[in-house]
Design a protein around this motif. Structure first.
Motif, PDB file in Angstrom:
ATOM      1  N   LYS A 142     -20.948   5.583  18.162  1.00 30.67           N
ATOM      2  CA  LYS A 142     -19.941   5.389  17.100  1.00 30.67           C
ATOM      3  C   LYS A 142     -19.107   4.119  17.300  1.00 30.67           C
ATOM      4  O   LYS A 142     -18.499   3.614  16.366  1.00 30.67           O
ATOM      5  N   ASN A 143     -19.040   3.648  18.532  1.00 27.16           N
ATOM      6  CA  ASN A 143     -18.183   2.500  18.846  1.00 27.16           C
ATOM      7  C   ASN A 143     -18.959   1.195  18.621  1.00 27.16           C
ATOM      8  O   ASN A 143     -19.551   0.631  19.544  1.00 27.16           O
ATOM      9  N   ILE A 144     -18.979   0.784  17.348  1.00 28.26           N
ATOM     10  CA  ILE A 144     -19.842  -0.337  16.953  1.00 28.26           C
ATOM     11  C   ILE A 144     -18.998  -1.370  16.205  1.00 28.26           C
ATOM     12  O   ILE A 144     -18.113  -1.015  15.427  1.00 28.26           O
ATOM     13  N   ARG A 145     -19.291  -2.646  16.425  1.00 28.27           N
ATOM     14  CA  ARG A 145     -18.662  -3.695  15.616  1.00 28.27           C
ATOM     15  C   ARG A 145     -19.680  -4.802  15.367  1.00 28.27           C
ATOM     16  O   ARG A 145     -20.628  -4.977  16.148  1.00 28.27           O
ATOM     17  N   ILE A 146     -19.481  -5.496  14.262  1.00 27.74           N
ATOM     18  CA  ILE A 146     -20.343  -6.644  13.941  1.00 27.74           C
ATOM     19  C   ILE A 146     -19.539  -7.896  14.265  1.00 27.74           C
ATOM     20  O   ILE A 146     -18.399  -8.041  13.796  1.00 27.74           O
ATOM     21  N   ILE A 147     -20.101  -8.765  15.079  1.00 29.10           N
ATOM     22  CA  ILE A 147     -19.336  -9.934  15.553  1.00 29.10           C
ATOM     23  C   ILE A 147     -20.077 -11.225  15.179  1.00 29.10           C
ATOM     24  O   ILE A 147     -21.304 -11.299  15.261  1.00 29.10           O
ATOM     25  N   GLU A 148     -19.316 -12.236  14.758  1.00 30.78           N
ATOM     26  CA  GLU A 148     -19.948 -13.509  14.415  1.00 30.78           C
ATOM     27  C   GLU A 148     -18.897 -14.596  14.254  1.00 30.78           C
ATOM     28  O   GLU A 148     -17.714 -14.322  13.986  1.00 30.78           O
ATOM     29  N   SER A 149     -19.345 -15.826  14.432  1.00 29.00           N
ATOM     30  CA  SER A 149     -18.552 -17.005  14.086  1.00 29.00           C
ATOM     31  C   SER A 149     -19.523 -18.001  13.465  1.00 29.00           C
ATOM     32  O   SER A 149     -20.458 -18.466  14.123  1.00 29.00           O
ATOM     33  N   SER A 150     -19.311 -18.313  12.186  1.00 26.30           N
ATOM     34  CA  SER A 150     -20.210 -19.247  11.482  1.00 26.30           C
ATOM     35  C   SER A 150     -20.085 -20.647  12.070  1.00 26.30           C
ATOM     36  O   SER A 150     -19.192 -20.908  12.877  1.00 26.30           O
ATOM     37  N   TRP A 151     -20.948 -21.539  11.629  1.00 23.78           N
ATOM     38  CA  TRP A 151     -20.930 -22.877  12.225  1.00 23.78           C
ATOM     39  C   TRP A 151     -19.674 -23.647  11.821  1.00 23.78           C
ATOM     40  O   TRP A 151     -18.943 -23.239  10.919  1.00 23.78           O
ATOM     41  N   VAL A 152     -19.464 -24.765  12.513  1.00 26.59           N
ATOM     42  CA  VAL A 152     -18.302 -25.607  12.237  1.00 26.59           C
ATOM     43  C   VAL A 152     -18.369 -26.042  10.772  1.00 26.59           C
ATOM     44  O   VAL A 152     -19.383 -26.550  10.325  1.00 26.59           O
ATOM     45  N   GLY A 153     -17.292 -25.812  10.037  1.00 19.37           N
ATOM     46  CA  GLY A 153     -17.272 -26.247   8.639  1.00 19.37           C
ATOM     47  C   GLY A 153     -17.462 -25.110   7.656  1.00 19.37           C
ATOM     48  O   GLY A 153     -17.327 -25.316   6.452  1.00 19.37           O
ATOM     49  N   ASP A 154     -17.818 -23.907   8.125  1.00 17.95           N
ATOM     50  CA  ASP A 154     -17.924 -22.784   7.181  1.00 17.95           C
ATOM     51  C   ASP A 154     -17.065 -21.630   7.682  1.00 17.95           C
ATOM     52  O   ASP A 154     -16.731 -21.539   8.857  1.00 17.95           O
ATOM     53  N   SER A 155     -16.717 -20.746   6.733  1.00 22.67           N
ATOM     54  CA  SER A 155     -15.844 -19.620   7.047  1.00 22.67           C
ATOM     55  C   SER A 155     -16.687 -18.375   7.315  1.00 22.67           C
ATOM     56  O   SER A 155     -17.535 -17.999   6.503  1.00 22.67           O
ATOM     57  N   THR A 156     -16.441 -17.728   8.458  1.00 24.48           N
ATOM     58  CA  THR A 156     -17.173 -16.501   8.786  1.00 24.48           C
ATOM     59  C   THR A 156     -16.861 -15.408   7.762  1.00 24.48           C
ATOM     60  O   THR A 156     -17.744 -14.646   7.365  1.00 24.48           O
ATOM     61  N   LYS A 157     -15.582 -15.356   7.340  1.00 23.46           N
ATOM     62  CA  LYS A 157     -15.187 -14.301   6.388  1.00 23.46           C
ATOM     63  C   LYS A 157     -15.938 -14.471   5.072  1.00 23.46           C
ATOM     64  O   LYS A 157     -16.370 -13.502   4.455  1.00 23.46           O
ATOM     65  N   ARG A 158     -16.102 -15.716   4.650  1.00 17.76           N
ATOM     66  CA  ARG A 158     -16.866 -15.978   3.422  1.00 17.76           C
ATOM     67  C   ARG A 158     -18.330 -15.569   3.637  1.00 17.76           C
ATOM     68  O   ARG A 158     -18.966 -14.971   2.774  1.00 17.76           O
ATOM     69  N   ALA A 159     -18.849 -15.867   4.829  1.00 15.67           N
ATOM     70  CA  ALA A 159     -20.245 -15.497   5.135  1.00 15.67           C
ATOM     71  C   ALA A 159     -20.408 -13.975   5.139  1.00 15.67           C
ATOM     72  O   ALA A 159     -21.390 -13.447   4.607  1.00 15.67           O
ATOM     73  N   PHE A 160     -19.440 -13.239   5.736  1.00 11.86           N
ATOM     74  CA  PHE A 160     -19.507 -11.769   5.728  1.00 11.86           C
ATOM     75  C   PHE A 160     -19.625 -11.266   4.287  1.00 11.86           C
ATOM     76  O   PHE A 160     -20.398 -10.352   3.987  1.00 11.86           O
ATOM     77  N   LYS A 161     -18.858 -11.880   3.396  1.00 15.60           N
ATOM     78  CA  LYS A 161     -18.834 -11.426   1.998  1.00 15.60           C
ATOM     79  C   LYS A 161     -20.151 -11.790   1.285  1.00 15.60           C
ATOM     80  O   LYS A 161     -20.833 -10.927   0.748  1.00 15.60           O
ATOM     81  N   VAL A 162     -20.483 -13.090   1.336  1.00 10.03           N
ATOM     82  CA  VAL A 162     -21.662 -13.579   0.589  1.00 10.03           C
ATOM     83  C   VAL A 162     -22.954 -12.950   1.106  1.00 10.03           C
ATOM     84  O   VAL A 162     -23.879 -12.685   0.334  1.00 10.03           O
ATOM     85  N   CYS A 163     -23.013 -12.704   2.409  1.00 12.51           N
ATOM     86  CA  CYS A 163     -24.270 -12.217   3.009  1.00 12.51           C
ATOM     87  C   CYS A 163     -24.400 -10.685   2.963  1.00 12.51           C
ATOM     88  O   CYS A 163     -25.379 -10.141   3.486  1.00 12.51           O
ATOM     89  N   GLY A 164     -23.436  -9.998   2.367  1.00 14.65           N
ATOM     90  CA  GLY A 164     -23.574  -8.545   2.179  1.00 14.65           C
ATOM     91  C   GLY A 164     -23.050  -7.698   3.321  1.00 14.65           C
ATOM     92  O   GLY A 164     -23.287  -6.488   3.361  1.00 14.65           O
ATOM     93  N   TYR A 165     -22.286  -8.304   4.241  1.00 15.31           N
ATOM     94  CA  TYR A 165     -21.809  -7.538   5.398  1.00 15.31           C
ATOM     95  C   TYR A 165     -20.519  -6.768   5.117  1.00 15.31           C
ATOM     96  O   TYR A 165     -20.232  -5.776   5.782  1.00 15.31           O
ATOM     97  N   GLU A 166     -19.753  -7.221   4.127  1.00 10.80           N
ATOM     98  CA  GLU A 166     -18.549  -6.456   3.753  1.00 10.80           C
ATOM     99  C   GLU A 166     -18.948  -5.076   3.234  1.00 10.80           C
ATOM    100  O   GLU A 166     -18.298  -4.081   3.514  1.00 10.80           O
ATOM    101  N   GLU A 167     -20.028  -5.036   2.447  1.00 17.25           N
ATOM    102  CA  GLU A 167     -20.501  -3.743   1.909  1.00 17.25           C
ATOM    103  C   GLU A 167     -20.923  -2.806   3.034  1.00 17.25           C
ATOM    104  O   GLU A 167     -20.598  -1.618   3.029  1.00 17.25           O
ATOM    105  N   ILE A 168     -21.635  -3.349   4.016  1.00 19.07           N
ATOM    106  CA  ILE A 168     -22.074  -2.531   5.160  1.00 19.07           C
ATOM    107  C   ILE A 168     -20.854  -2.011   5.915  1.00 19.07           C
ATOM    108  O   ILE A 168     -20.787  -0.847   6.300  1.00 19.07           O
ATOM    109  N   SER A 169     -19.890  -2.892   6.103  1.00 17.09           N
ATOM    110  CA  SER A 169     -18.678  -2.526   6.844  1.00 17.09           C
ATOM    111  C   SER A 169     -17.975  -1.355   6.165  1.00 17.09           C
ATOM    112  O   SER A 169     -17.554  -0.395   6.822  1.00 17.09           O
ATOM    113  N   GLU A 170     -17.856  -1.438   4.822  1.00 12.54           N
ATOM    114  CA  GLU A 170     -17.174  -0.362   4.087  1.00 12.54           C
ATOM    115  C   GLU A 170     -18.006   0.919   4.090  1.00 12.54           C
ATOM    116  O   GLU A 170     -17.498   2.015   4.310  1.00 12.54           O
TER     117      GLU A 170
END
Ligand code: SF4
Length: 362
Positions: free
Chosen positions: A71-99
């Motif tokens: 149960k103790n799970i997290r998704i971790i990432e940092s996008s490359w220099v110049g892009d936002s990880t939060k935007r990537a989480f959203k655009v790539c479908g990870y916000e839906e998985i998180s919810e």
């Protein structure tokens, strides 16, 4: 025994569940361990573009973990220099998985770092890495315009601060990637080879490979990825360095490659690498991935337009040009150049426009 499990097909969720059921990698683990899932969300572009990890693969991992009591799970990432990880989480479908599964998304760009040393070289690593007991690396098997390929070993670069990503390029990229892997252990690798871009880290030329590979050894996985992408593994310098550091073992006659479905016809399919003659006009020294990749994408387009032959001067890019005077430069690091395009990194479209204007002025 060195072992890789391969699933062929185009249903990433089903394939991931079948791979995990077959390999059952966490069968003897304590259910309370903290698990980090590290996809490749290098930029905010959907997986269908060939740069980022299919969210269905991560969803399959989460279902497997939940079904087995973790149960103790997290998704971790940092996008490359110049892009936002939060935007990537959203655009790539990870916000839906998180919810849907109540799994936190950790943007490592917000993380403090811990300095670690390997063979006298100090590397900065995001602190969250040290809150995790079991790291599941979920890279994409894809091309990279500087290193040839990227897969399990290089995907760990998303676990360091942006300043450190830039510094890696000043250190030649290959050695720090190998050293980073000596400092961070990845416990399980599930590599996405559904529709990768065989040439560029940021995608845009997805090519159907229709496979997912599961393994435990990042050197072995990267040797497999190199072969699939049309390279001899020894030609990829950081794979060789990681092997020499004892981080893993290469593909050999002892490697057991297990195709989990009956169909074997896709297993031998490989990518043929294209000749990129137009790169001869580039002088690259310590350029960040996003910067160099944007330039190469721009040159590919200009090459199709027949413009790359018109450059008499080298096009310079990279951190090593800071403070130097030159003729044509791309990015803020070449701000002392006679003709230079600002940006850190500059966008592909802006580079195309800038270089087009230079040739039309000649
Ligand atoms: S301008 Fe320099 S620091 Fe900025 S992305 Fe390009 S190479 Fe890196």
């Amino acid at each position: 025994m060195d072992r890789l499990y391969i699933a062929n097909g185009n249903n990433p969720l089903r394939m991931t569940l079948d791979l995990l059921k077959r390999a059952d990698p966490l069968r003897s683990k304590d259910k309370n361990i903290a698990i980090g899932i590290k996809p490749n969300l290098v930029c905010a572009s959907p997986a269908s573009e060939g740069a980022t990890t299919h969210p269905e693969i991560v969803e399959g991992i989460i279902i497997y973990l939940h079904d087995n009591g973790f149960k103790n799970i997290r998704i971790i990432e940092s996008s490359w220099v110049g892009d936002s990880t939060k935007r990537a989480f959203k655009v790539c479908g990870y916000e839906e998985i998180s919810e849907k599964y109540n799994i936190p998304l950790v943007d490592l760009k917000d993380d403090p770092y811990i300095a670690k040393s390997y063979k006298g070289t100090e590397l900065k690593i995001c602190r969250t890495v040290y809150d995790i007991d079991y790291l599941i690396n979920v890279p994409v098997i894809k091309g990279h315009c500087q290193t040839g390929i990227t897969c399990a070993l290089k995907n760990l670069k998303g676990l360091i601060p942006d300043s450190e990503k830039r510094r890696f390029h000043t250190m030649g990229l290959h050695k720090p990637i190998a050293y980073l892997n000596a400092l961070i252990r990845q416990d399980l690798i599930i590599a996405d080879g559904i529709c990768p871009d065989p040439y560029f880290e940021e995608g845009g030329r997805p090519t159907a490979l229709n496979r997912i590979a599961l393994g435990y050894d990042p050197v072995l996985m990267d040797c497999y990825a190199a072969q699939v992408l049309g390279y001899e593994p020894d030609r990829i310098k950081y794979i060789k360095l990681a092997r020499d550091e004892g981080i893993g073992r290469p593909l050999s006659q002892d490697t057991e490659i297990i195709s989990i479905y009956d169909s074997h016809e896709m297993n031998g399919s490989r990518i043929m690498q294209k000749d990129k003659k137009y790169l001869k006009i580039v002088d690259e020294a310590d350029a960040c991935s996003a910067c160099y990749s944007n330039l190469v994408s721009a040159l590919e387009k200009l090459n199709e337009m027949g413009i790359t032959d018109r450059f008499a001067d080298q096009i310079c890019i990279g951190q090593a040009f800071r403070g130097y005077k030159g003729t044509i430069g791309i990015g803020d690091c070449t701000s002392c150049f006679e003709k230079h395009l600002p940006g850190c990194p500059p966008e592909t479209e802006d580079i195309i426009k800038f270089l087009q204007e230079l040739t039309s002025n000649d």
